[in-house]
Design a protein around this motif. Structure first.
Motif, mmCIF file in Angstrom:
data_model
loop_
_atom_site.group_PDB
_atom_site.id
_atom_site.type_symbol
_atom_site.label_atom_id
_atom_site.label_comp_id
_atom_site.label_asym_id
_atom_site.label_seq_id
_atom_site.Cartn_x
_atom_site.Cartn_y
_atom_site.Cartn_z
ATOM 1 N N SER A 114 0.808 -1.225 0.000
ATOM 2 C CA SER A 114 0.000 0.000 0.000
ATOM 3 C C SER A 114 0.840 1.273 0.000
ATOM 4 C CB SER A 114 -0.947 -0.016 1.208
ATOM 5 O OG SER A 114 -0.204 0.075 2.416
ATOM 6 N N CYS A 117 -0.674 3.580 -2.650
ATOM 7 C CA CYS A 117 -2.041 4.066 -2.387
ATOM 8 C C CYS A 117 -2.839 2.998 -1.654
ATOM 9 C CB CYS A 117 -2.780 4.422 -3.687
ATOM 10 S SG CYS A 117 -2.871 3.079 -4.875
ATOM 11 N N ASN A 118 -3.985 3.387 -1.124
ATOM 12 C CA ASN A 118 -4.917 2.395 -0.565
ATOM 13 C C ASN A 118 -5.798 1.805 -1.660
ATOM 14 O OD1 ASN A 118 -3.933 3.056 1.974
ATOM 15 N ND2 ASN A 118 -5.961 2.861 2.914
ATOM 16 N N LEU A 121 -5.215 -1.745 -2.482
ATOM 17 C CA LEU A 121 -5.783 -2.729 -1.542
ATOM 18 C C LEU A 121 -7.160 -3.174 -2.007
ATOM 19 C CD1 LEU A 121 -5.009 -1.057 1.901
ATOM 20 C CD2 LEU A 121 -4.129 -3.261 1.156
ATOM 21 N N VAL A 137 -0.636 -8.857 1.790
ATOM 22 C CA VAL A 137 -0.634 -7.391 1.840
ATOM 23 C C VAL A 137 0.538 -6.884 2.673
ATOM 24 C CG1 VAL A 137 -1.840 -5.404 2.833
ATOM 25 C CG2 VAL A 137 -3.109 -7.081 1.521
ATOM 26 N N PHE A 138 1.273 -5.936 2.099
ATOM 27 C CA PHE A 138 2.240 -5.172 2.880
ATOM 28 C C PHE A 138 1.623 -3.811 3.111
ATOM 29 C CE2 PHE A 138 4.557 -8.298 0.591
ATOM 30 C CZ PHE A 138 5.355 -8.841 1.584
ATOM 31 N N ASP A 139 1.231 -3.600 4.316
ATOM 32 C CA ASP A 139 0.552 -2.350 4.647
ATOM 33 C C ASP A 139 1.607 -1.389 5.180
ATOM 34 O OD1 ASP A 139 -1.384 -0.504 5.418
ATOM 35 O OD2 ASP A 139 -1.663 -1.460 7.371
ATOM 36 N N PHE B 102 -8.077 6.128 6.272
ATOM 37 C CA PHE B 102 -8.633 4.896 5.728
ATOM 38 C C PHE B 102 -8.668 4.875 4.203
ATOM 39 C CE2 PHE B 102 -10.457 4.890 10.014
ATOM 40 C CZ PHE B 102 -10.105 3.613 10.410
ATOM 41 N N CYS B 103 -8.503 6.024 3.586
ATOM 42 C CA CYS B 103 -8.503 6.049 2.121
ATOM 43 C C CYS B 103 -7.494 7.088 1.664
ATOM 44 C CB CYS B 103 -9.894 6.376 1.574
ATOM 45 S SG CYS B 103 -10.420 8.053 1.973
ATOM 46 N N ASP B 104 -7.251 7.144 0.360
ATOM 47 C CA ASP B 104 -6.242 8.069 -0.162
ATOM 48 C C ASP B 104 -6.644 9.533 0.059
ATOM 49 O OD1 ASP B 104 -4.666 5.959 -0.969
ATOM 50 O OD2 ASP B 104 -5.693 5.777 -2.882
ATOM 51 N N LYS B 107 -5.759 10.602 3.632
ATOM 52 C CA LYS B 107 -4.321 10.831 3.822
ATOM 53 C C LYS B 107 -3.967 12.266 3.452
ATOM 54 C CE LYS B 107 -3.069 6.109 2.420
ATOM 55 N NZ LYS B 107 -2.444 5.314 1.332
ATOM 56 N N GLN B 129 -4.096 -2.106 8.090
ATOM 57 C CA GLN B 129 -4.986 -2.897 7.230
ATOM 58 C C GLN B 129 -4.829 -4.382 7.525
ATOM 59 O OE1 GLN B 129 -7.467 -1.989 5.298
ATOM 60 N NE2 GLN B 129 -7.186 0.198 5.638
ATOM 61 N N ASN B 130 -3.616 -4.791 7.894
ATOM 62 C CA ASN B 130 -3.423 -6.176 8.358
ATOM 63 C C ASN B 130 -3.789 -6.206 9.834
ATOM 64 O OD1 ASN B 130 -2.584 -7.856 6.233
ATOM 65 N ND2 ASN B 130 -0.557 -6.915 6.239
ATOM 66 N N TYR B 301 -9.227 -3.917 5.287
ATOM 67 C CA TYR B 301 -8.852 -4.964 4.338
ATOM 68 C C TYR B 301 -9.507 -6.297 4.670
ATOM 69 C CZ TYR B 301 -5.879 -8.695 2.544
ATOM 70 O OH TYR B 301 -5.415 -9.864 1.981
#
Lengths: 410, 378
Positions: A114, A117-118, A121, A137-139, B102-104, B107, B129-130, B301
């Motif tokens: 991510s 961007c999100n 995901l 996933v690599f967050d 939680f979203c772009d 941010k 998210q994980n 996620y």
């Protein structure tokens, strides 16, 4: 690879081989992963999993002007016109599996980081669900502080270790740390040559036509962990250095007049290319003597850490500029302006990329205040041709030329 | 049994419809400082344990062009509204604002606000998210601790004790359980509450101390349970999905066209209280675990994408006739969920109406026509 090849020939040959080998790997029953463009491919390559990159592939489809076929397909399945067009292209390709721009095999695994961007995901979550395949996933938490914090590094490092366990589970093989370190070595060297090549554009005139960066980007995405990739960027660097030493600029002589176009203005391009209008944007800038000498791309794949250092690796993958604070982003552009002796900036307000867009206005204001360098923002999209208007682009470029000229006259 | 007295409901509706006044009153009544909390999730229990008042910031009907200085036109309307209100100075009663990522878009909002609204103390928070893995759990714990420490500093509070935090988690779980009871009671008597009443009773929680809100909500639920069920045979029962189901003008059309809401999957409503923390562990461990258990949300996620099935289950449980998917324009996470949900609802043969809205819309004629047409085909 044949001797005496130019880097351009090598680039084309490597790209063709990349796609062919992916198909071959798939046919031979090897695992294929669909990966985001700046993800820790070192782990996959260690495990012998073939990594392909939907963003690269979508960009190639866009450049071939074939994106609308895919976009229409996704939209008819309910994907909104307001979503990232790479995602819309790729989510259609996932079903169609056929494009004039080359093919990538269906994935066995999703590999998603991510740091860009999100959106990835969500896009990749849909692929994993539709194809019922595992997703790793690599967050990389957004860095609201200026530096990447240790808290973030530890989380990402933990995910790298968890991913190794998952890969062992999926492949049934032990993770080979010697091979891992070898790939880390190569990946680092490739990144360094990529950056060194791009830095040759600091010479005046620049030996590098920045649109070449867009072309050479394809292999930094997909071949960073290979010796061939490393050799390509080393060769490219040598070619550019030789050109710079001879005082040669970015462009060749006009075939009819024999006149070499002069690099009158040097600009950077902020954001992703408009792939369907690569030719149009290139020619429009060149018409006014503008060389796009650099962009934010060179640093995006400058992923340099000591072999074996998982903390360093975690930090690098978190450090991409779009994952960084506004202050970092502004300083980054200010440094580029100074480093590359820029006369102007072209900001691409890309309908696909909200993460790049929604800080752009403030970056523009602050960079202008700090450097005095003029800039323009134009509307476009990375692959959806509907968001770009050729006339608007040229009008904005003309305005930029006027501002750059006025500043030079001061 | 008897007719429902709506005094208590009307009180909460008025609170929800006048956020600024309601927050000012809550500050005055409790003597607490208020902390603004962005969508979708914030560690409200930790804020509460610090003796502060968490307040929801989910946009509003405000229109203007101040936010255009920072945001292009294709930005989600909640974030545009929040930015507009921040630039108007509407948030001056907040002692700090927690902005999530939680979203772009979110941010960027944090970063823009650092420059745009220097009068506010912005505290960024990033949820992992994980969230089900050991690394993700450890990260969220560290992040809640970091945010708590930053809030202590910004607002000038002493650290909370374990007893403070556990009590706050208990209080929030009591609020969540009471909210679950409320939506269940409403679903069992279709047509008793209007769409707007149901929405605003839930929404009032964002502008009140939970210690004050929860008893009021419980009282309303009891009244609903005691009230006569109206004749609902001509009503179409729907489950609503999306991030938010606003503005009120849109909700009025539900009633006018014979739709009644019997359940929801909205980020602003049921997703806030659907998951309750396990009873074991420290306060912070319970908070982390609750997020790990929170499935079916576009902003967390989920490679299994359970949301579609969860909506289908809700339709079955509530006996709904149809699903209304309210897509807030430019909300990417929801837009990515929709095609999968759509496919699953079609396979389950559940009639679904998909409508795109903006919080600032003031013309509902098109929506009315679509709802009327939808009612006819069901």
């Amino acid at each position: 690879m044949e001797a005496n090849m130019t880097s351009k020939e090598m680039l084309n040959s490597l790209l063709a081989a990349h796609y062919e080998n992916a198909e071959k790997a798939h046919e031979e029953g090897k695992l294929v992963a669909w990966c985001t463009s700046i993800s820790p491919q070192e782990l996959l390559e260690t495990m012998g999993i073939y990594a392909v990159y939907p963003e690269n592939h979508a960009a190639a489809i866009g450049a071939r002007k074939q994106a609308p076929d895919f976009i229409n397909y996704s939209e008819s399945n309910g994907y909104s016109v307001d979503l990232c067009s790479y995602a819309r292209v790729n989510l259609a390709y996932m079903d169609i599996l056929q494009s004039e721009a080359g093919n990538i095999p269906k994935p066995d695994l999703i590999w998603c980081c991510s740091n860009i961007c999100n959106t990835v995901l969500k896009w990749y979550e849909d692929i994993a669900k539709e194809l019922d395949i595992p997703m790793i996933v690599f967050d990389t938490p957004f860095n609201h502080s200026y530096e990447v914090t240790d808290q973030n590094v530890q989380y990402i490092k933990g995910q790298l270790l968890e991913a190794i366990d998952k890969l062992e589970e999926i492949t049934g093989k032990k993770f080979d740390y010697d091979k891992f370190h070898e790939i880390m070595d190569i990946s680092r060297e490739t990144s360094i040559w990529w950056k060194k090549a791009s830095l040759t554009a600091r010479a005046k005139p620049s030996p590098l036509d920045g649109f070449e960066l867009f072309n050479y980007m394809a292999t930094i995405v997909c071949m960073r962990g290979t010796k061939e990739g490393r050799d390509l960027y080393k060769l490219w660097y040598e070619e550019l250095t030789e050109k710079a030493e001879k005082g040669l600029g970015p462009w060749k002589a006009n075939k009819e007049t024999g006149i070499i176009p002069e690099e009158k203005y040097r600009v950077m391009w902020d954001g992703i290319a408009c792939w369907p209008y690569l030719g149009v944007t290139y020619k429009t800038l060149k018409k006014y003597g503008i060389n796009m000498v650099t962009s934010t791309y060179p640093d995006s794949w400058y992923i340099v850490y000591e072999t074996g250092d998982l903390d360093g690796m975690a930090k690098c993958y978190s450090s991409n500029y779009v994952n960084r604070s506004l202050d970092f982003g502004i300083n980054n552009v200010v440094n580029i302006v100074n480093d590359f002796s820029l006369d102007g900036i072209v900001f691409h307000s890309n309908r696909s990329c909200k993460l790049m867009d929604f800080r752009q206005f403030e970056v523009q204001r602050q960079v202008e205040a700090r450097t005095g360098v003029p800039s323009i923002i134009f509307d476009g999209d990375q692959t959806d041709p509907r968001a770009f208007n050729e006339a608007q682009f040229e009008t904005r470029v003309q305005a930029l030329v006027e501002m750059m000229e006025a500043r030079k006259g001061k | 049994m008897g007719e429902l007295n709506k005094n208590n409901i009307n009180e909460l509706v008025a609170i929800a419809q006048n956020p600024k006044e309601s927050v000012a009153k809550a500050i005055n009544d409790t003597g607490k400082k208020a902390v603004g909390c962005f969508p979708i999730y914030t560690p409200d229990e930790a804020i509460y344990a610090l003796g502060l008042l968490p307040v929801g910031m989910w946009g509003g009907p405000v229109k203007g062009n101040l936010a255009d200085k920072y945001l292009q036109t294709f930005c989600c309307s909640i974030m545009k509204a929040n930015t507009e209100q921040a630039l108007l100075g509407d948030y001056d009663l907040l002692s700090a604002v927690l902005v999530t990522s939680f979203c772009d878009t979110l941010k960027c909002i944090i970063e823009d606000w650092k420059v745009a609204v220097p009068y506010l103390h912005i505290v960024p928070i990033v949820y992992p998210q994980n969230r089900k893995t050991p690394s993700g759990r450890a990260y969220l714990k560290a992040e809640i601790e970091r945010v708590s420490a930053q809030l202590e500093q910004v607002v000038g509070r002493k650290p909370y004790t374990e007893a403070d935090l556990s009590a706050a988690v208990d209080l929030y779980d009591e609020y969540r359980a009471a909210s679950q009871d409320f939506v269940k009671a409403v679903s069992e008597k279709p047509g008793l509450l209007t769409a707007s009443e149901r929405h605003n009773v839930i929404k009032a929680a964002y502008f009140m101390d939970k210690a004050d809100y929860t008893p009021k909500l419980k009282a309303i639920t009891e009244e609903i349970k005691k009230a006569d069920a109206p004749d609902a045979k001509n009503l179409t029962k729907v489950v609503v999905s999306g991030i938010i189901n606003e503005p009120d003008g849109l909700l009025d059309i539900f009633d006018e066209t014979g739709f009644t809401i019997v359940g929801d999957d909205l980020a602003q409503e049921t997703r806030q209280f659907r998951t309750i923390a396990p009873k074991v562990g420290t306060g912070i461990e319970r908070m982390v675990e609750r997020i790990a258990l929170q499935d079916g949300c576009a902003f967390l996620y989920d490679d299994k994408k359970l949301r579609g099935q969860m909506i289908i289950d809700l339709v079955k449980k509530t006996g709904a006739d149809a699903v209304f998917f309210n897509q807030l324009k430019f909300c990417d996470p929801e837009e990515f969920d929709w095609p999968i949900i759509k496919k699953e609802l079609e396979a389950a043969k559940i009639p679904t109406l998909y409508i795109e809205t903006e919080q600032q819309m003031d013309s509902f004629e098109q929506t009315r026509t679509r709802l009327q047409a939808f009612a006819e085909i069901i």
